[in-house]
Structure formats: structure tokens, C-alpha cells
Motif scaffolding. Structure first.
Motif, PDB file in Angstrom:
ATOM      1  N   ARG A 192      17.843  85.978  13.151  1.00  0.00           N
ATOM      2  CA  ARG A 192      17.732  85.139  13.855  1.00  0.00           C
ATOM      3  C   ARG A 192      18.300  83.732  13.190  1.00  0.00           C
ATOM      4  N   ALA A 193      17.563  83.754  11.799  1.00  0.00           N
ATOM      5  CA  ALA A 193      18.392  82.650  10.687  1.00  0.00           C
ATOM      6  C   ALA A 193      19.095  82.689  10.429  1.00  0.00           C
ATOM      7  N   ILE A 194      19.782  83.584  10.074  1.00  0.00           N
ATOM      8  CA  ILE A 194      21.083  84.336   9.967  1.00  0.00           C
ATOM      9  C   ILE A 194      22.042  84.031  11.173  1.00  0.00           C
ATOM     10  N   THR A 195      21.741  84.307  12.135  1.00  0.00           N
ATOM     11  CA  THR A 195      22.657  84.657  13.365  1.00  0.00           C
ATOM     12  C   THR A 195      22.634  82.753  14.121  1.00  0.00           C
ATOM     13  N   ALA A 196      21.562  81.971  13.533  1.00  0.00           N
ATOM     14  CA  ALA A 196      22.302  81.009  13.217  1.00  0.00           C
ATOM     15  C   ALA A 196      22.832  79.984  13.273  1.00  0.00           C
TER      16      ALA A 196
END
Length: 258
Positions: A68-72
């Protein structure tokens, strides 16, 4: 043709000095257009200690998970090439530059760093238990999803913006299984993938729990295999999907209308 590069570094409870040293090395060796640290659940004062780095520090009050962090971070970038590197610096900046190179040169849509490649060099080994769990998972993954890589979980990957646009709405795994899903989806869309041998420095004080992470990866591996098969229009997996509630893609989960 010059292609701009953006690097995302997902971090949860990082060793601040190590992270700062690593970001500075990435900036010097890889010369990206921008570096973005996605910092989850930061302890008091951590964001401020990182403020002088050649990077944007984006914080979340909660632990979102690696995927989720990388996607954001990727969604926030506007560069031609999107890169991520794990915050512990296990992939040195020189090796990260090797991973970025084929995507910048338009020789691959996705480049995957590999510590298990025959030409990789392990500068510091993990504990026996962590190494055994990792080897077992890689063996299983090669038999369940395509393409058959040596290493799916190395924390260094680069993808072109065109490829990211193609697969971004097909990524659902919020945690460590995101890497697997990224590779599986890239393959399902017939995007070119290149595995790059790296030098690897394992960090024994990682925040990753090997047993809990292995269980989550196993579940994520099966889910990624299923979703990639849906993209490839497998009738069996279509039937399975029809019986399940439709999940929300990571790029949609944070939208205000959700």
C-alpha cells in the motif's frame, strides 16, 4: 531519450541513520529526479530527522503495509520510471542503479532485482532460518506463477510508467506479497521482465517477522496466481471469482468515494 526516474522508499520504524545514509547514496549514485520516503506510523521526531535529506517525506499515521505504501508513492510520482527500494538498504545504491538501467533504456518494462540469481553476490548472509524460509518460498513461487524467476521478493524493482498504468488497477496485496503480484500481473499482460543480479547485504535487525511474513506471502502467492489467471481469461479462475466478493484495488482503496 532522457527518462525521468522517481524512487519510493517504504519505511516502517526505520533505523534513521541507516535510512538517511541510504537515501543519500541513492541520490548520488542513481541521480533520480525525485526520491519519496513513504513513512508509516513514525515515532516522535523521526520525520523531522529526515527533513534535510534530498527526498520528500510522506507520512501515514498507520502502518499501511509495504504494498500500500509503495502504491501510494508511485501514484504520487509523475516520472517516466518508477522505482522502489527497501529502507534497510539491503540493495546497495550501485545495484539499484543496475536495476533501474534496463527500464530507463527501454529494454524492459519491469526490472526485478535478484539476490538468488547465479550472478548475484551475497555480501552478508541471513540467519539459517530466514534463508531457508526464503529459499522455500522462491521454490514454491517458481512452480505456481509465471515468469519463473530466481527471486520475487528482493526489495528493488523498477517499472516504466506505461507498464504501471497497465497493471496498477490489478494490484490488491497491501503487504509483502505485493512484489509477487506485481511480477505476476506484468507477466499476465505480456510485459517484458528482466531479472537483474545484485549485491545483497542482509540486515539481521529487520522489522520483518519471517514466520508471519511467510504465511502472508503464501496466501498472497495463491491470490496473485488467481488474479493473473483471471487476466489471462482462465475459465476455472473466472468461475472461482464469480463465487467471491470483488476486492478493492489498492489504487481505489484510498479514494474518498470508497
Amino acid at each position: 531519450m532522457h527518462r525521468s526516474v522517481g524512487v519510493v522508499v517504504p519505511a516502517y520504524r526505520p533505523d534513521v541513520e541507516r535510512l538517511a545514509t541510504y537515501v543519500a547514496a541513492i541520490d548520488e549514485r542513481c541521480t533520480p529526479t525525485t526520491i519519496r520516503i513513504e513513512l508509516d506510523a513514525p515515532q516522535s521526531g523521526v520525520a523531522e530527522r529526515l527533513a534535510d535529506l534530498p527526498a520528500t517525506v510522506a507520512t501515514s499515521p498507520d502502518r499501511r503495509g509495504k504494498g500500500r505504501a509503495i502504491t501510494a508513492g508511485f501514484e504520487a510520482l509523475d516520472t517516466d520510471v518508477l522505482v522502489f527500494a527497501d529502507a534497510d538498504g539491503s540493495t546497495p545504491a550501485d545495484s539499484l542503479a543496475d536495476v533501474i538501467a534496463p527500464v530507463v533504456a527501454d529494454e524492459a518494462a519491469l526490472a526485478v532485482g535478484s539476490r538468488r540469481h547465479p550472478d548475484a553476490r551475497i555480501a552478508r548472509h541471513r540467519t539459517f532460518a530466514r534463508r531457508r524460509l526464503g529459499d522455500t518460498f522462491a521454490w514454491l513461487a517458481r512452480r505456481l506463477i509465471d515468469p519463473p524467476l530466481y527471486d520475487y521478493q528482493c526489495g528493488a524493482k523498477a517499472i516504466s510508467r506505461e507498464a504501471w498504468t497497465t497493471i496498477r488497477e490489478h494490484l490488491y496485496e497491501p503487504g509483502f506479497a505485493w512484489d509477487i503480484e506485481l511480477v505476476a500481473m506484468a507477466n499476465a499482460f505480456d510485459l517484458s521482465i528482466e531479472e537483474i543480479p545484485i549485491t545483497w547485504h542482509d540486515e539481521p535487525d529487520s522489522t520483518v517477522s519471517p514466520v508471519e511474513t511467510s504465511l502472508a506471502l503464501a496466501n498472497g502467492l495463491l491470490a496473485a496466481r488467481h488474479r493473473a489467471a483471471l487476466v489471462a481469461e482462465s475459465s476455472l479462475h473466472d468461475a472461482i471469482a464469480a463465487r467471491r466478493e470483488e476486492p478493492t484495488a489498492l489504487v481505489d482503496a484510498g479514494r474518498p468515494d470508497r
